[in-house]
Design a protein around this motif. Structure first.
Motif, PDB file in Angstrom:
ATOM      1  N   TYR A 167       0.965  -1.306   0.136  1.00 20.70           N
ATOM      2  CA  TYR A 167       0.029  -0.079   0.266  1.00 20.70           C
ATOM      3  C   TYR A 167       0.979   1.074   0.117  1.00 20.70           C
ATOM      4  O   TYR A 167       1.878   1.396   0.345  1.00 20.70           O
ATOM      5  CB  TYR A 167      -0.939  -0.140   1.149  1.00 20.70           C
ATOM      6  N   HIS A 168       0.371   2.556  -0.768  1.00 16.27           N
ATOM      7  CA  HIS A 168       1.286   3.599  -0.698  1.00 16.27           C
ATOM      8  C   HIS A 168       1.685   4.313   0.575  1.00 16.27           C
ATOM      9  O   HIS A 168       2.288   5.330   0.524  1.00 16.27           O
ATOM     10  CB  HIS A 168       0.659   4.409  -1.805  1.00 16.27           C
ATOM     11  N   ARG A 172      -3.704  14.508  -7.928  1.00 15.60           N
ATOM     12  CA  ARG A 172      -4.512  13.600  -7.148  1.00 15.60           C
ATOM     13  C   ARG A 172      -5.945  14.076  -7.536  1.00 15.60           C
ATOM     14  O   ARG A 172      -7.312  13.218  -7.488  1.00 15.60           O
ATOM     15  CB  ARG A 172      -4.438  13.561  -5.815  1.00 15.60           C
ATOM     16  N   TYR A 200      -7.473  11.834 -10.225  1.00 18.15           N
ATOM     17  CA  TYR A 200      -7.746  10.600  -9.258  1.00 18.15           C
ATOM     18  C   TYR A 200      -9.419  10.763  -8.762  1.00 18.15           C
ATOM     19  O   TYR A 200     -10.346   9.888  -8.949  1.00 18.15           O
ATOM     20  CB  TYR A 200      -6.896  10.099  -8.341  1.00 18.15           C
ATOM     21  N   LYS A 230     -15.488   5.495 -11.964  1.00 15.42           N
ATOM     22  CA  LYS A 230     -15.198   4.021 -11.951  1.00 15.42           C
ATOM     23  C   LYS A 230     -16.195   3.262 -11.061  1.00 15.42           C
ATOM     24  O   LYS A 230     -16.803   2.223 -11.236  1.00 15.42           O
ATOM     25  CB  LYS A 230     -14.054   3.821 -11.195  1.00 15.42           C
ATOM     26  N   HIS A 277     -18.929  11.651  -3.585  1.00  7.39           N
ATOM     27  CA  HIS A 277     -18.021  12.339  -4.111  1.00  7.39           C
ATOM     28  C   HIS A 277     -18.740  13.424  -5.360  1.00  7.39           C
ATOM     29  O   HIS A 277     -18.110  14.648  -5.498  1.00  7.39           O
ATOM     30  CB  HIS A 277     -17.028  11.425  -5.457  1.00  7.39           C
ATOM     31  N   TYR A 307      -7.058   2.177 -13.909  1.00 10.48           N
ATOM     32  CA  TYR A 307      -8.060   1.955 -12.858  1.00 10.48           C
ATOM     33  C   TYR A 307      -9.581   1.864 -13.329  1.00 10.48           C
ATOM     34  O   TYR A 307     -10.140   1.142 -13.248  1.00 10.48           O
ATOM     35  CB  TYR A 307      -7.939   2.905 -11.509  1.00 10.48           C
ATOM     36  N   THR A 311      -8.246  -1.383  -1.070  1.00  6.63           N
ATOM     37  CA  THR A 311      -7.013  -0.489  -0.644  1.00  6.63           C
ATOM     38  C   THR A 311      -7.523   0.135   0.447  1.00  6.63           C
ATOM     39  O   THR A 311      -6.841   0.698   1.375  1.00  6.63           O
ATOM     40  CB  THR A 311      -6.661   0.463  -1.632  1.00  6.63           C
ATOM     41  N   GLU A 312      -8.911   0.563   0.588  1.00  2.25           N
ATOM     42  CA  GLU A 312      -9.330   1.408   1.490  1.00  2.25           C
ATOM     43  C   GLU A 312      -9.690   0.941   2.807  1.00  2.25           C
ATOM     44  O   GLU A 312      -9.747   1.616   3.756  1.00  2.25           O
ATOM     45  CB  GLU A 312     -10.808   1.840   1.010  1.00  2.25           C
ATOM     46  N   ARG A 322      -1.770  11.857   7.527  1.00  7.40           N
ATOM     47  CA  ARG A 322      -1.579  13.078   6.505  1.00  7.40           C
ATOM     48  C   ARG A 322      -2.173  14.148   7.083  1.00  7.40           C
ATOM     49  O   ARG A 322      -1.664  15.302   7.026  1.00  7.40           O
ATOM     50  CB  ARG A 322      -2.429  12.608   5.366  1.00  7.40           C
ATOM     51  N   TYR A 367     -11.909  17.267   3.245  1.00  2.53           N
ATOM     52  CA  TYR A 367     -12.207  16.165   2.698  1.00  2.53           C
ATOM     53  C   TYR A 367     -11.659  14.927   3.227  1.00  2.53           C
ATOM     54  O   TYR A 367     -12.277  13.928   3.594  1.00  2.53           O
ATOM     55  CB  TYR A 367     -11.292  16.280   1.280  1.00  2.53           C
ATOM     56  N   ARG A 417     -13.562  11.415   4.822  1.00  2.00           N
ATOM     57  CA  ARG A 417     -13.036  10.229   4.442  1.00  2.00           C
ATOM     58  C   ARG A 417     -12.667   9.184   5.672  1.00  2.00           C
ATOM     59  O   ARG A 417     -13.041   7.983   5.593  1.00  2.00           O
ATOM     60  CB  ARG A 417     -11.745  10.097   3.554  1.00  2.00           C
ATOM     61  N   LYS A 446      -4.589  -2.547  -8.024  1.00  2.00           N
ATOM     62  CA  LYS A 446      -4.699  -1.277  -7.324  1.00  2.00           C
ATOM     63  C   LYS A 446      -3.733  -0.811  -6.761  1.00  2.00           C
ATOM     64  O   LYS A 446      -3.509   0.557  -6.834  1.00  2.00           O
ATOM     65  CB  LYS A 446      -6.160  -1.414  -6.574  1.00  2.00           C
TER      66      LYS A 446
HETATM   67  O1  AHQ Z   1     -10.057   9.440  -1.037  1.00  2.00           O
HETATM   68  C1  AHQ Z   1     -10.095   8.403  -1.625  1.00  2.00           C
HETATM   69  C2  AHQ Z   1     -11.174   7.379  -2.113  1.00  2.00           C
HETATM   70  O2  AHQ Z   1     -12.315   8.303  -2.193  1.00  2.00           O
HETATM   71  C3  AHQ Z   1     -11.187   6.157  -2.514  1.00  2.00           C
HETATM   72  C4  AHQ Z   1     -12.147   5.498  -3.308  1.00  2.00           C
HETATM   73  C5  AHQ Z   1     -11.467   4.117  -3.005  1.00  2.00           C
HETATM   74  C6  AHQ Z   1     -11.877   3.216  -4.235  1.00  2.00           C
HETATM   75  O3  AHQ Z   1     -12.909   3.031  -4.476  1.00  2.00           O
HETATM   76  O4  AHQ Z   1     -10.756   2.806  -4.968  1.00  2.00           O
HETATM   77  N1  AHQ Z   1      -9.910   4.401  -2.827  1.00  2.00           N
HETATM   78  C7  AHQ Z   1      -9.898   5.577  -2.494  1.00  2.00           C
HETATM   79  C8  AHQ Z   1      -8.710   6.413  -1.772  1.00  2.00           C
HETATM   80  C9  AHQ Z   1      -8.791   7.598  -1.412  1.00  2.00           C
HETATM   81  N2  AHQ Z   1      -7.775   8.337  -1.055  1.00  2.00           N
HETATM   82  C10 AHQ Z   1      -6.347   7.642  -1.154  1.00  2.00           C
HETATM   83  C11 AHQ Z   1      -5.433   8.503  -0.328  1.00  2.00           C
HETATM   84  O5  AHQ Z   1      -4.285   8.340  -0.069  1.00  2.00           O
HETATM   85  O6  AHQ Z   1      -6.000   9.527  -0.031  1.00  2.00           O
HETATM   86  C12 AHQ Z   1      -6.473   6.244  -0.765  1.00  2.00           C
HETATM   87  C13 AHQ Z   1      -7.423   5.527  -1.724  1.00  2.00           C
HETATM   88  C14 AHQ Z   1      -7.398   4.009  -1.590  1.00  2.00           C
HETATM   89  O7  AHQ Z   1      -7.021   3.904  -0.477  1.00  2.00           O
HETATM   90  O8  AHQ Z   1      -7.726   3.361  -2.557  1.00  2.00           O
END
Ligand code: AHQ
Length: 239
Positions: A19-20, A46, A49, A56, A80, A132, A150-151, A161, A179, A183, A218
């Protein structure tokens, strides 16, 4: 340990290794080592994304034939895109994550128009995010659900963060961080729904291999996104 526990453990193992939160860019962010320009390039990229997440999720809905699952999954799009008011002029609408991310950008000194224009969208970010979206369009919907797992680790990184920005980047207006606070509630709710679906539906070893592969993919998406941001602006981009 039950078969489900073993499977969940394998999924978490992917995240513990890939994971990142482990990416050097995020680690530098959390240590307060990013420049203003690096943080601005990150928030701007970002955004691409962020705007693709409801796309998606809509593709997952389109591929999912089960109303009970869709009734829950559709909340992700509202999270969102937000929701209009009741039309009675009394407001009551709710801004979504895309609007909240624009406010985050403004809090970091990046204007809305700059973000929405995607003028500073890096090729590697575009390719990772588009991969993705394409995955969610073309793969069986349950594999796209597995990719969203990943969530499970998102609250961990969002908490770190938030604390890092508040303590190391005083020039960022704290008002813009809503934001991330949103989350902290939404991600665990989403992850709980996704892990229940994945552990309930992926029963055979071969199925579980596909779920692990989707989560691995992912992790690649999130990792490549940060690789591109870490490399910095393209030549010729004005500072
Ligand atoms: O803000 C993030 C978010 O709304 C999502 C949706 C989810 C998915 O359905 O793939 N993944 C995801 C992620 C969000 N923020 C990322 C971050 O580091 O701020 C992490 C990311 C994730 O963990 O997949």
């Amino acid at each position: 340990m039950t078969a489900t526990d073993e499977f969940t453990r394998r999924l978490r193992g992917v995240l513990e290794r890939r994971y990142h939160h482990l990416h050097p860019f995020n680690q530098r962010m959390h240590r307060g080592e990013l420049s203003r320009e690096e943080l601005q390039l990150w928030v701007t990229n970002r955004f691409y994304y962020q705007v693709k997440i409801p796309i998606k999720d809509a593709l997952i809905l389109a591929n999912c034939p089960e109303p009970e699952v869709r009734r829950k999954w559709i909340q992700r799009i509202v999270d969102h895109d937000g929701r209009d008011g009741g039309g009675d002029g009394a407001g009551g609408g709710e801004e979504g994550g895309i609007e909240a991310w624009l406010r985050l950008g403004e809090a970091m000194g990046v204007g809305r128009e700059e973000m929405v224009s995607h003028r500073r969208l890096l090729p590697g970010v575009r390719f990772a995010v588009d991969a993705y979206v394409e995955f969610c369009r073309s793969r069986p919907w349950l594999e796209a659900v597995a990719a969203s797992l990943t969530e499970l680790f998102a609250p961990l990184i969002v908490k770190e963060r938030l604390a890092a920005i508040l303590s190391h980047y005083p020039w960022v207006d704290p008002e813009g961080l809503q934001y991330f606070r949103n989350r902290l509630a939404q991600a665990p709710r989403d992850a709980e729904h996704a892990i229940a679906l994945v552990t309930e539906r992926f029963r055979t070893r071969a199925d579980q291999e596909r779920a692990v592969a989707a989560l691995d993919f992912k992790c690649d998406v999130l990792w490549c996104l940060l690789d591109a941001v870490e490399r910095g602006p393209l030549p010729g981009w004005e500072a």
